[in-house]
Design a protein around this motif. Structure first.
Motif, PDB file in Angstrom:
ATOM      1  N   GLU A  45       0.816  -1.214   0.000  1.00 27.12           N
ATOM      2  CA  GLU A  45       0.000   0.000   0.000  1.00 27.12           C
ATOM      3  C   GLU A  45       0.848   1.260   0.000  1.00 27.12           C
ATOM      4  N   ARG A  46       2.020   1.193   0.603  1.00 22.79           N
ATOM      5  CA  ARG A  46       2.899   2.373   0.620  1.00 22.79           C
ATOM      6  C   ARG A  46       4.158   2.073  -0.192  1.00 22.79           C
ATOM      7  N   ALA A  47       4.807   3.126  -0.619  1.00 20.94           N
ATOM      8  CA  ALA A  47       6.029   2.955  -1.405  1.00 20.94           C
ATOM      9  C   ALA A  47       7.093   2.277  -0.541  1.00 20.94           C
ATOM     10  N   PRO A  48       7.736   1.216  -1.061  1.00 17.21           N
ATOM     11  CA  PRO A  48       8.770   0.549  -0.270  1.00 17.21           C
ATOM     12  C   PRO A  48      10.000   1.437  -0.098  1.00 17.21           C
ATOM     13  N   ARG A  49      10.693   1.237   1.016  1.00 14.03           N
ATOM     14  CA  ARG A  49      11.937   1.957   1.291  1.00 14.03           C
ATOM     15  C   ARG A  49      13.086   0.968   1.273  1.00 14.03           C
ATOM     16  N   PRO A  50      14.290   1.431   0.962  1.00 17.85           N
ATOM     17  CA  PRO A  50      15.448   0.530   0.994  1.00 17.85           C
ATOM     18  C   PRO A  50      15.546  -0.182   2.344  1.00 17.85           C
ATOM     19  N   GLY A  51      15.777  -1.491   2.268  1.00 17.71           N
ATOM     20  CA  GLY A  51      15.879  -2.312   3.467  1.00 17.71           C
ATOM     21  C   GLY A  51      14.590  -3.040   3.819  1.00 17.71           C
ATOM     22  N   ASP A  52      13.454  -2.576   3.265  1.00 12.39           N
ATOM     23  CA  ASP A  52      12.170  -3.233   3.533  1.00 12.39           C
ATOM     24  C   ASP A  52      12.143  -4.640   2.927  1.00 12.39           C
ATOM     25  N   SER A  53      11.289  -5.470   3.470  1.00 11.27           N
ATOM     26  CA  SER A  53      10.954  -6.762   2.871  1.00 11.27           C
ATOM     27  C   SER A  53       9.645  -6.544   2.110  1.00 11.27           C
ATOM     28  N   VAL A  54       9.661  -6.762   0.796  1.00  9.25           N
ATOM     29  CA  VAL A  54       8.521  -6.415  -0.054  1.00  9.25           C
ATOM     30  C   VAL A  54       8.031  -7.656  -0.800  1.00  9.25           C
ATOM     31  N   THR A  55       6.702  -7.791  -0.865  1.00  8.98           N
ATOM     32  CA  THR A  55       6.088  -8.862  -1.648  1.00  8.98           C
ATOM     33  C   THR A  55       5.091  -8.252  -2.614  1.00  8.98           C
ATOM     34  N   ALA A  56       5.207  -8.653  -3.886  1.00 11.17           N
ATOM     35  CA  ALA A  56       4.217  -8.292  -4.901  1.00 11.17           C
ATOM     36  C   ALA A  56       3.551  -9.591  -5.335  1.00 11.17           C
ATOM     37  N   ARG A  57       2.263  -9.547  -5.581  1.00 10.30           N
ATOM     38  CA  ARG A  57       1.507 -10.748  -5.931  1.00 10.30           C
ATOM     39  C   ARG A  57       0.912 -10.604  -7.329  1.00 10.30           C
ATOM     40  N   CYS A  58       1.008 -11.684  -8.087  1.00 11.82           N
ATOM     41  CA  CYS A  58       0.383 -11.741  -9.405  1.00 11.82           C
ATOM     42  C   CYS A  58      -0.542 -12.946  -9.435  1.00 11.82           C
ATOM     43  N   GLU A  59      -1.776 -12.719  -9.890  1.00 11.23           N
ATOM     44  CA  GLU A  59      -2.742 -13.803 -10.055  1.00 11.23           C
ATOM     45  C   GLU A  59      -3.220 -13.800 -11.495  1.00 11.23           C
ATOM     46  N   ALA A  60      -3.363 -14.996 -12.044  1.00  9.63           N
ATOM     47  CA  ALA A  60      -3.807 -15.144 -13.428  1.00  9.63           C
ATOM     48  C   ALA A  60      -4.774 -16.303 -13.531  1.00  9.63           C
ATOM     49  N   LEU A  61      -5.762 -16.149 -14.381  1.00  2.42           N
ATOM     50  CA  LEU A  61      -6.747 -17.196 -14.603  1.00  2.42           C
ATOM     51  C   LEU A  61      -6.387 -17.947 -15.870  1.00  2.42           C
ATOM     52  N   SER A  62      -6.393 -19.282 -15.779  1.00  6.62           N
ATOM     53  CA  SER A  62      -6.059 -20.116 -16.933  1.00  6.62           C
ATOM     54  C   SER A  62      -7.029 -21.287 -17.016  1.00  6.62           C
ATOM     55  N   THR A  63      -7.451 -21.600 -18.233  1.00  5.24           N
ATOM     56  CA  THR A  63      -8.281 -22.785 -18.446  1.00  5.24           C
ATOM     57  C   THR A  63      -7.412 -24.001 -18.769  1.00  5.24           C
ATOM     58  N   LEU A  64      -6.109 -23.796 -18.928  1.00  4.96           N
ATOM     59  CA  LEU A  64      -5.150 -24.886 -19.182  1.00  4.96           C
ATOM     60  C   LEU A  64      -3.990 -24.790 -18.186  1.00  4.96           C
ATOM     61  N   PRO A  65      -4.244 -24.975 -16.890  1.00  2.00           N
ATOM     62  CA  PRO A  65      -3.191 -24.747 -15.900  1.00  2.00           C
ATOM     63  C   PRO A  65      -1.970 -25.643 -16.081  1.00  2.00           C
ATOM     64  N   GLU A  66      -2.169 -26.869 -16.570  1.00  8.36           N
ATOM     65  CA  GLU A  66      -1.030 -27.772 -16.725  1.00  8.36           C
ATOM     66  C   GLU A  66      -0.127 -27.357 -17.883  1.00  8.36           C
ATOM     67  N   LEU A  67      -0.597 -26.441 -18.735  1.00  6.61           N
ATOM     68  CA  LEU A  67       0.201 -25.950 -19.856  1.00  6.61           C
ATOM     69  C   LEU A  67       0.498 -24.451 -19.737  1.00  6.61           C
ATOM     70  N   THR A  68       0.285 -23.886 -18.557  1.00  5.37           N
ATOM     71  CA  THR A  68       0.452 -22.440 -18.355  1.00  5.37           C
ATOM     72  C   THR A  68       1.624 -22.162 -17.425  1.00  5.37           C
ATOM     73  N   LEU A  69       2.411 -21.166 -17.799  1.00  6.20           N
ATOM     74  CA  LEU A  69       3.516 -20.693 -16.977  1.00  6.20           C
ATOM     75  C   LEU A  69       3.165 -19.311 -16.445  1.00  6.20           C
ATOM     76  N   ILE A  70       3.542 -19.042 -15.202  1.00  2.00           N
ATOM     77  CA  ILE A  70       3.416 -17.700 -14.637  1.00  2.00           C
ATOM     78  C   ILE A  70       4.764 -17.397 -13.992  1.00  2.00           C
ATOM     79  N   TYR A  71       5.335 -16.238 -14.362  1.00  2.00           N
ATOM     80  CA  TYR A  71       6.655 -15.894 -13.850  1.00  2.00           C
ATOM     81  C   TYR A  71       6.852 -14.386 -13.869  1.00  2.00           C
ATOM     82  N   TRP A  72       7.908 -13.945 -13.180  1.00  2.00           N
ATOM     83  CA  TRP A  72       8.244 -12.534 -13.073  1.00  2.00           C
ATOM     84  C   TRP A  72       9.509 -12.238 -13.867  1.00  2.00           C
TER      85      TRP A  72
END
Length: 147
Positions: A45-72
């Motif tokens: 919710e707030r801008a991260p500062r140096p030294g912080d521990s930060v997590t970003a989350r990505c969610e995607a919907l797939s009708t072929l999950p066994e053939l789908t890749l999700i990566y950063w």
């Protein structure tokens, strides 16, 4: 395979034919096979500062999950290759059934967050035989200075 090459059918065409067969065999009745799409990109919710521990989350919907890749990606490269070493890493993919598809979730951990990370364009990519979808992460703006 050698017999196929002699008849003029390259292995790539055979692979494509098998992939198409697999996709059409998955599409039965009212179940429509759709390209994957990023449905949520969550940042702190707030801008991260140096030294912080930060997590970003990505969610995607797939009708072929066994053939789908999700990566950063970070600036177009895999995040594990970004400096400083081991500061950026992807968490394992999590799957949750949703209607006719599956919600895939992959978190990006930046620990410790650095000034380099704030200048990096992070992208969540979801890729399947039906297509690809990419969404860039936008950090929240820094809080205004108190005066």
């Amino acid at each position: 395979m050698a017999a196929l090459r002699r008849r003029g059918t390259p292995p790539a065409r055979l692979l494509l034919a098998l992939l198409c067969w697999a996709l059409t065999s998955r599409c039965t009745g009212a179940t429509a096979v759709q390209p994957p799409s990023v449905t949520l990109l969550q940042t702190p919710e707030r801008a991260p500062r140096p030294g912080d521990s930060v997590t970003a989350r990505c969610e995607a919907l797939s009708t072929l999950p066994e053939l789908t890749l999700i990566y950063w990606l970070g600036n177009g490269s895999f995040v594990e290759k970004l400096p400083p070493a081991a500061a950026a890493r992807e968490e394992p993919v999590r799957e949750e059934p949703r209607g006719a598809g599956v919600m895939l979730r992959r978190d990006l951990r930046l620990e410790p967050f650095s000034a380099h990370h704030s200048r990096t364009t992070f992208s969540c990519v979801v890729l399947s035989p039906l297509g690809a979808h990419t969404t860039d992460l936008r950090w929240p703006p820094p809080a205004p200075a108190r005066g």
